[in-house]
Design an enzyme around this catalytic site. Structure first.
Site: not given
Ligand code: PGA
Length: 253
Positions: A9-11, A98, A100, A170, A176, A216, A237-238
């Site tokens: 997930n590149w956001k 998600h 966010e 999640e 993050g 994470s 994500g990251g």
């Molecule tokens: P993260 O994000 O790996 O940076 O914690 C995961 C996500 O939000 O899908």
């Protein structure tokens, strides 16, 4: 046998050239390292990157996903992108729910169910995210929260529709933050989610649905989490923004 999945997930990250480069690197890694057929790799770049990236990846190696879609079909909704538009671009999947989106864009279960229905109408698979906040973890209401998030959305689907869903657990406090759920905490929640699906849709569907962990996840901790019985891979994500890290995570499923 259910699929083992690593989804990036590149956001709202990467410039367009950088995104094309990243997806080409992952594509060439996968073309050199044959994955068994029960393993599946997904990337979810920003909207603006989807079309050019669809031209550089091999769809049999990488499934292209969007990070969101509109809750309405078409019309006067300035700035929105519909499920149909994604489908026409060659996108196969969409991330919905998600945290966010829930937190910053006020997406509740009613909105999410509309999005789910539209994505399914246009034949998009869905990575549906659920997760509790730190407060909900600390006051021990997390099972209730996840149950509510699933009952209000996925329980409105029929058997054919639920087969198009991948669930991602999640925990919001792990996204993050560098803080991950322990493998046991992940397993406990994944088992709970699989039981909910079993009670509603039956044993076979519950055994076939993939449940991913997200929050994470990195090359250093992916393996011990993915080894758990009910964890079928991760939503990353990251660590999905660097080809080498993402590839190491792929090697952990
Ligand atoms: P993260 O994000 O790996 O940076 O914690 C995961 C996500 O939000 O899908």
């Amino acid at each position: 046998m259910r699929k083992l999945i690593v989804a990036g997930n590149w956001k709202m990250n990467t410039g367009i050239e950088e995104g094309i480069q990243l997806s080409s690197e992952i594509n060439s890694y996968l073309s050199k390292n044959n994955l068994p057929s029960n393993k599946r790799i997904i990337i979810s770049p920003p909207y603006t990157h989807l079309y050019p990236i669809s031209k550089v990846i091999n769809p049999s190696l990488i499934t292209l996903s969007a990070q969101n879609c509109a809750s309405t079909e078409n019309g006067a909704y300035t700035g929105e992108i519909s499920a149909q538009m994604l489908k026409e671009l060659g996108v196969k999947m969409v991330i919905l729910g998600h945290s966010e989106r829930r937190q910053y864009f006020n997406e509740d279960s009613d909105i999410l169910l509309k999005k789910i229905k539209l994505a399914l109408k246009y034949d998009l698979e869905i990575i549906f995210c659920v997760g509790e906040s730190l407060k909900e973890r600390e006051n021990k209401t997390y099972f209730n929260i996840i149950e509510r998030q699933i009952k209000d959305t996925l329980f409105n689907l029929n058997e054919n529709e639920i087969k198009k869903i991948i669930i991602a657990y999640e925990p919001v406090w792990a996204i993050g933050t560098g803080k991950t759920a322990t493998p046991n905490e992940a397993q406990e929640m994944h088992e709970f989610i699989r039981k909910l699906i079993k009670n509603k849709f039956g044993e076979q569907i519950s055994e076939e649905i993939s449940i991913l962990y997200g929050g994470s996840c990195k090359p250093g901790n992916a393996k011990e989490i993915f080894e758990k019985k009910d964890v079928d891979g991760g939503l990353i994500g990251g660590a999905s923004l660097k080809a080498q890290d993402f590839e190491k995570i792929i090697e952990s499923i």
